[in-house]
Design an enzyme around this catalytic site. Structure first.
Site, PDB file in Angstrom:
ATOM      1  N   THR A 111      -7.696 -88.843  30.228  1.00 57.62           N
ATOM      2  CA  THR A 111      -6.361 -88.980  30.799  1.00 57.62           C
ATOM      3  C   THR A 111      -6.418 -88.395  32.214  1.00 57.62           C
ATOM      4  O   THR A 111      -7.481 -88.005  32.700  1.00 57.62           O
ATOM      5  CB  THR A 111      -5.299 -88.323  29.888  1.00 57.62           C
ATOM      6  OG1 THR A 111      -4.007 -88.699  30.376  1.00 57.62           O
ATOM      7  CG2 THR A 111      -5.419 -86.798  29.838  1.00 57.62           C
ATOM      8  N   VAL A 168      -3.431 -78.192   5.399  1.00 62.56           N
ATOM      9  CA  VAL A 168      -3.802 -79.045   4.259  1.00 62.56           C
ATOM     10  C   VAL A 168      -2.792 -80.179   4.020  1.00 62.56           C
ATOM     11  O   VAL A 168      -2.702 -80.720   2.929  1.00 62.56           O
ATOM     12  CB  VAL A 168      -3.974 -78.194   2.968  1.00 62.56           C
ATOM     13  CG1 VAL A 168      -5.179 -77.278   3.093  1.00 62.56           C
ATOM     14  CG2 VAL A 168      -2.711 -77.386   2.666  1.00 62.56           C
ATOM     15  N   GLY A 169      -2.035 -80.514   5.065  1.00 58.41           N
ATOM     16  CA  GLY A 169      -1.060 -81.597   4.943  1.00 58.41           C
ATOM     17  C   GLY A 169      -0.115 -81.543   6.126  1.00 58.41           C
ATOM     18  O   GLY A 169      -0.099 -80.550   6.866  1.00 58.41           O
ATOM     19  N   LYS A 171      -1.371 -80.639  17.090  1.00 57.46           N
ATOM     20  CA  LYS A 171      -0.792 -79.533  17.874  1.00 57.46           C
ATOM     21  C   LYS A 171       0.702 -79.373  17.625  1.00 57.46           C
ATOM     22  O   LYS A 171       1.204 -78.255  17.499  1.00 57.46           O
ATOM     23  CB  LYS A 171      -1.029 -79.781  19.376  1.00 57.46           C
ATOM     24  CG  LYS A 171      -2.500 -79.804  19.750  1.00 57.46           C
ATOM     25  CD  LYS A 171      -2.699 -80.186  21.200  1.00 57.46           C
ATOM     26  CE  LYS A 171      -2.399 -81.618  21.535  1.00 57.46           C
ATOM     27  NZ  LYS A 171      -3.289 -82.632  20.979  1.00 57.46           N
ATOM     28  N   GLY A 172       1.417 -80.498  17.536  1.00 59.91           N
ATOM     29  CA  GLY A 172       2.878 -80.447  17.369  1.00 59.91           C
ATOM     30  C   GLY A 172       3.262 -79.680  16.128  1.00 59.91           C
ATOM     31  O   GLY A 172       4.157 -78.830  16.150  1.00 59.91           O
ATOM     32  N   ALA A 181       1.641 -88.606  25.069  1.00 61.16           N
ATOM     33  CA  ALA A 181       1.483 -87.721  23.915  1.00 61.16           C
ATOM     34  C   ALA A 181       2.425 -88.120  22.784  1.00 61.16           C
ATOM     35  O   ALA A 181       3.486 -88.691  23.021  1.00 61.16           O
ATOM     36  CB  ALA A 181       1.786 -86.278  24.335  1.00 61.16           C
ATOM     37  N   GLY A 182       2.017 -87.808  21.563  1.00 59.25           N
ATOM     38  CA  GLY A 182       2.902 -88.005  20.414  1.00 59.25           C
ATOM     39  C   GLY A 182       2.686 -86.847  19.469  1.00 59.25           C
ATOM     40  O   GLY A 182       1.681 -86.793  18.780  1.00 59.25           O
ATOM     41  N   HIS A 183       3.574 -85.871  19.510  1.00 60.25           N
ATOM     42  CA  HIS A 183       3.410 -84.682  18.677  1.00 60.25           C
ATOM     43  C   HIS A 183       4.279 -84.815  17.429  1.00 60.25           C
ATOM     44  O   HIS A 183       5.501 -84.857  17.515  1.00 60.25           O
ATOM     45  CB  HIS A 183       3.762 -83.424  19.490  1.00 60.25           C
ATOM     46  CG  HIS A 183       2.761 -83.153  20.575  1.00 60.25           C
ATOM     47  ND1 HIS A 183       2.849 -82.115  21.458  1.00 60.25           N
ATOM     48  CD2 HIS A 183       1.603 -83.809  20.896  1.00 60.25           C
ATOM     49  CE1 HIS A 183       1.800 -82.149  22.279  1.00 60.25           C
ATOM     50  NE2 HIS A 183       1.050 -83.163  21.964  1.00 60.25           N
ATOM     51  N   GLN A 197      -2.746 -84.055  24.589  1.00 60.95           N
ATOM     52  CA  GLN A 197      -4.074 -84.671  24.523  1.00 60.95           C
ATOM     53  C   GLN A 197      -5.102 -83.632  24.051  1.00 60.95           C
ATOM     54  O   GLN A 197      -4.745 -82.765  23.271  1.00 60.95           O
ATOM     55  CB  GLN A 197      -4.471 -85.297  25.871  1.00 60.95           C
ATOM     56  CG  GLN A 197      -3.661 -86.549  26.232  1.00 60.95           C
ATOM     57  CD  GLN A 197      -2.314 -86.246  26.855  1.00 60.95           C
ATOM     58  OE1 GLN A 197      -2.226 -85.441  27.759  1.00 60.95           O
ATOM     59  NE2 GLN A 197      -1.283 -86.881  26.370  1.00 60.95           N
ATOM     60  N   ARG A 238       0.060 -87.390  47.213  1.00 61.10           N
ATOM     61  CA  ARG A 238       1.207 -86.863  47.953  1.00 61.10           C
ATOM     62  C   ARG A 238       2.275 -87.921  48.263  1.00 61.10           C
ATOM     63  O   ARG A 238       2.900 -87.916  49.307  1.00 61.10           O
ATOM     64  CB  ARG A 238       0.740 -86.150  49.226  1.00 61.10           C
ATOM     65  CG  ARG A 238      -0.084 -84.930  48.883  1.00 61.10           C
ATOM     66  CD  ARG A 238      -0.994 -84.513  49.967  1.00 61.10           C
ATOM     67  NE  ARG A 238      -1.985 -85.530  50.246  1.00 61.10           N
ATOM     68  CZ  ARG A 238      -2.907 -85.441  51.193  1.00 61.10           C
ATOM     69  NH1 ARG A 238      -2.928 -84.391  51.971  1.00 61.10           N
ATOM     70  NH2 ARG A 238      -3.779 -86.386  51.385  1.00 61.10           N
ATOM     71  N   THR A 244       1.235 -95.196  20.059  1.00 63.26           N
ATOM     72  CA  THR A 244       0.967 -96.624  20.233  1.00 63.26           C
ATOM     73  C   THR A 244       0.765 -97.367  18.913  1.00 63.26           C
ATOM     74  O   THR A 244       0.737 -98.594  18.902  1.00 63.26           O
ATOM     75  CB  THR A 244      -0.315 -96.814  21.074  1.00 63.26           C
ATOM     76  OG1 THR A 244      -1.382 -96.139  20.378  1.00 63.26           O
ATOM     77  CG2 THR A 244      -0.168 -96.226  22.459  1.00 63.26           C
ATOM     78  N   ASP A 250      -4.593 -85.712  19.276  1.00 69.69           N
ATOM     79  CA  ASP A 250      -4.155 -85.990  17.905  1.00 69.69           C
ATOM     80  C   ASP A 250      -4.690 -84.978  16.894  1.00 69.69           C
ATOM     81  O   ASP A 250      -4.885 -85.294  15.727  1.00 69.69           O
ATOM     82  CB  ASP A 250      -4.572 -87.411  17.457  1.00 69.69           C
ATOM     83  CG  ASP A 250      -4.138 -88.458  18.462  1.00 69.69           C
ATOM     84  OD1 ASP A 250      -2.996 -88.373  18.929  1.00 69.69           O
ATOM     85  OD2 ASP A 250      -4.941 -89.350  18.783  1.00 69.69           O
ATOM     86  N   GLU A 251      -4.914 -83.751  17.334  1.00 69.50           N
ATOM     87  CA  GLU A 251      -5.461 -82.732  16.426  1.00 69.50           C
ATOM     88  C   GLU A 251      -4.384 -82.147  15.512  1.00 69.50           C
ATOM     89  O   GLU A 251      -4.716 -81.499  14.507  1.00 69.50           O
ATOM     90  CB  GLU A 251      -6.099 -81.576  17.224  1.00 69.50           C
ATOM     91  CG  GLU A 251      -7.308 -81.961  18.065  1.00 69.50           C
ATOM     92  CD  GLU A 251      -6.907 -82.335  19.474  1.00 69.50           C
ATOM     93  OE1 GLU A 251      -5.684 -82.448  19.735  1.00 69.50           O
ATOM     94  OE2 GLU A 251      -7.797 -82.523  20.319  1.00 69.50           O
TER      95      GLU A 251
HETATM   96  P1  IMP Z   1      -3.437 -92.495  29.301  1.00 67.00           P
HETATM   97  O1  IMP Z   1      -3.359 -91.036  29.492  1.00 67.00           O
HETATM   98  O2  IMP Z   1      -2.256 -93.055  28.572  1.00 67.00           O
HETATM   99  O3  IMP Z   1      -3.729 -93.251  30.543  1.00 67.00           O
HETATM  100  O4  IMP Z   1      -4.695 -92.775  28.328  1.00 67.00           O
HETATM  101  C1  IMP Z   1      -6.023 -92.421  28.687  1.00 67.00           C
HETATM  102  C2  IMP Z   1      -6.872 -92.194  27.446  1.00 67.00           C
HETATM  103  O5  IMP Z   1      -6.389 -91.035  26.769  1.00 67.00           O
HETATM  104  C3  IMP Z   1      -6.811 -93.322  26.423  1.00 67.00           C
HETATM  105  O6  IMP Z   1      -8.054 -93.395  25.757  1.00 67.00           O
HETATM  106  C4  IMP Z   1      -5.740 -92.871  25.451  1.00 67.00           C
HETATM  107  O7  IMP Z   1      -5.898 -93.436  24.183  1.00 67.00           O
HETATM  108  C5  IMP Z   1      -5.993 -91.380  25.445  1.00 67.00           C
HETATM  109  N1  IMP Z   1      -4.784 -90.596  25.154  1.00 67.00           N
HETATM  110  C6  IMP Z   1      -3.752 -90.356  25.989  1.00 67.00           C
HETATM  111  N2  IMP Z   1      -2.835 -89.580  25.396  1.00 67.00           N
HETATM  112  C7  IMP Z   1      -3.308 -89.324  24.167  1.00 67.00           C
HETATM  113  C8  IMP Z   1      -2.821 -88.533  23.079  1.00 67.00           C
HETATM  114  O8  IMP Z   1      -1.765 -87.889  23.131  1.00 67.00           O
HETATM  115  N3  IMP Z   1      -3.595 -88.513  21.963  1.00 67.00           N
HETATM  116  C9  IMP Z   1      -4.787 -89.162  21.878  1.00 67.00           C
HETATM  117  N4  IMP Z   1      -5.286 -89.894  22.874  1.00 67.00           N
HETATM  118  C10 IMP Z   1      -4.554 -89.975  24.007  1.00 67.00           C
END
Ligand code: IMP
Length: 423
Positions: free
Chosen positions: A239, A413-414, A16-17, A39-41, A224, A143, A301, A13-14
């Site tokens: 992850t 900055v935004g 990146k997107g 991921a959510g970019h 991530q 595998r 989420t 969540d830095e």
């Molecule tokens: P999973 O990869 O969904 O199994 O999550 C494992 C851990 O990584 C959890 O603490 C998630 O909240 C965190 N996590 C997974 N994907 C992201 C992401 O894109 N941003 C921030 N945290 C993430």
């Protein structure tokens, strides 16, 4: 040809997107190399906000090709929804979005196994996004997995049924009560499989080898962050993929010698979503201020993110592991308004002052040691150039540069594309 990498240096969540989107015009190809719909970019431009999960963040630029590499895991249902949500943008997906045949498929039963595993863990749960990431990577390394290329095989259904059967047996062994309608989940899944077939599947290692010969430029987009890496993160609260620089080589099929710049993205403070240790986490009014000003809610989420001060020990560790060559600092605007900012420079680890990231950063072992730096009041969101930066922001930037030994090239900055200041 050099493949430049862009990756997160904290717990995801830095931002990146946003940066991939800003940089895309400099590259011919944007490629995702690991992770999946966890991921959510987030990208914002022309007043529109858009969240991408599996699709690379270069998709909005007319001339870029976007690759989903072999290191990515794909849930066809979520993927199809993402494509549908982009329908207003007039994107020719068949021409600019290609998927590696070696990328693994997330089955409906992978998602169920994720839920069962987390439920069974109780208080010790990872805080997974429950998208089936862990079980899918387990099947990959075990595998047993199904890959995108398998869709093209005549015995795809046999392979699917064999894995599904295995998963249902595993689910019984978990002995937890989870409700699901597998028939409905599979109906959605196979509809999405039919749609995904309309896209071009590629052998990504061959694609990149040809791109190299053709002198094309490539940006690899990480998901991530470094502290969620399966090896170097805060295991087991991580992850299941290699989020660090090495993951780009295995997740795309490019050689280490082809890697050029490594752009490390970090927030001016730190956030974490899900469980696991977080030395600089704040539980006071300062933490609440960061959460509010930074709108710190997960883009996948919706969960509230935990917030804390910048952790230089962790940041330096991330820079070293990834071989970062350029730093981009995000969300500097969120720090406006504090009289004083704290920065963690060392840890007290089992009674001893240390300046490295140790094996075990559990709360009971670690106490952050802070230095204080003066804050600034100016609203940065309208700033157009670094010459308008308050002096204390410049000092903050210089301090981080001195500590890491790496130049901060951009300060964000935004959320909008335009709120990106080159230093
Ligand atoms: P999973 O990869 O969904 O199994 O999550 C494992 C851990 O990584 C959890 O603490 C998630 O909240 C965190 N996590 C997974 N994907 C992201 C992401 O894109 N941003 C921030 N945290 C993430």
């Amino acid at each position: 040809m050099a493949v430049d990498l862009l990756l997160g240096l904290q717990w995801g969540d830095e931002g990146k997107g946003k940066i991939v989107d800003v940089l895309t015009s400099d590259y011919d190809i944007i490629a995702r190399f690991q992770g999946g719909p966890n991921a959510g970019h987030t990208l914002e431009f022309n007043g529109i906000k858009h969240v991408l999960h599996t699709i690379p963040s270069g998709i909005f630029h007319e001339n870029s090709e976007n690759i989903i590499g072999n290191g990515v895991v794909i849930d066809p249902v979520i993927f199809q929804k993402e494509i549908d949500e982009l329908s207003g943008f007039n994107i020719d997906f068949a021409k600019k979005l290609f998927i590696s045949r070696k990328a693994h498929l997330i089955l409906p039963t992978h998602r169920l196994l994720d839920t069962a595993s987390e439920t069974a863990k109780g208080k010790a749960k990872i805080g997974s996004t429950l998208k089936g990431i862990g079980p899918t990577y387990m099947d990959k390394t075990g595998r047993n997995g199904l890959r995108i290329g398998d869709i093209e095989l005549s015995d795809f259904m046999d392979r699917y049924n064999a894995l599904r059967g295995k998963h249902l047996e595993m689910l019984e062994n978990y002995n937890v009560d989870i409700q699901f309608d597998l028939e409905e989940l599979e109906r959605e899944f196979f509809l999405a499989i039919d749609s995904i077939k309309k896209l071009k599947f590629i052998d990504s290692e061959k694609y990149f080898s040809d791109a190299k010969k053709g002198g094309r430029t490539i940006l690899a987009e990480g998901a991530q962050g470094t502290l969620l890496d399966v090896d170097f993160g805060t295991y087991p609260f991580v992850t299941s993929s290699t989020t660090t620089a090495a993951g780009a080589c295995t997740g795309l099929g490019v050689a280490p010698g082809d890697i050029g710049d490594v752009i490390g993205i970090f927030k001016a403070y730190v956030t974490r979503v899900g469980s696991g240790p977080f030395p600089t986490e704040l539980f006071d009014a300062d933490g609440a201020q960061l959460a509010k000003a930074g709108n710190e809610f997960g883009s996948t989420t919706g969960r509230a993110r935990r917030c804390g001060w910048l952790d230089l020990v962790a940041l330096k560790y991330a820079c070293e592991i990834n071989g970062v060559t350029k730093l981009y600092m995000m969300k500097a605007d969120v720090l406006s308004g504090f009289d004083t900012l704290k920065v963690c420079t060392h840890y007290k680890y089992r009674g001893e002052k240390i300046d490295f990231f140790p094996y075990n950063i559990e709360e009971k072992n670690i106490e952050p040691i802070y230095t204080e730096v003066p804050g600034w009041k100016k609203d940065l969101t309208k700033v157009k150039s670094s010459s308008e930066f308050p002096e204390n922001l410049n000092k903050y930037v210089e301090y981080i540069e001195k500590e890491t030994g790496i130049k901060i090239e951009v300060v964000s900055v935004g959320p909008d594309r335009t709120q990106t200041i080159t230093m």
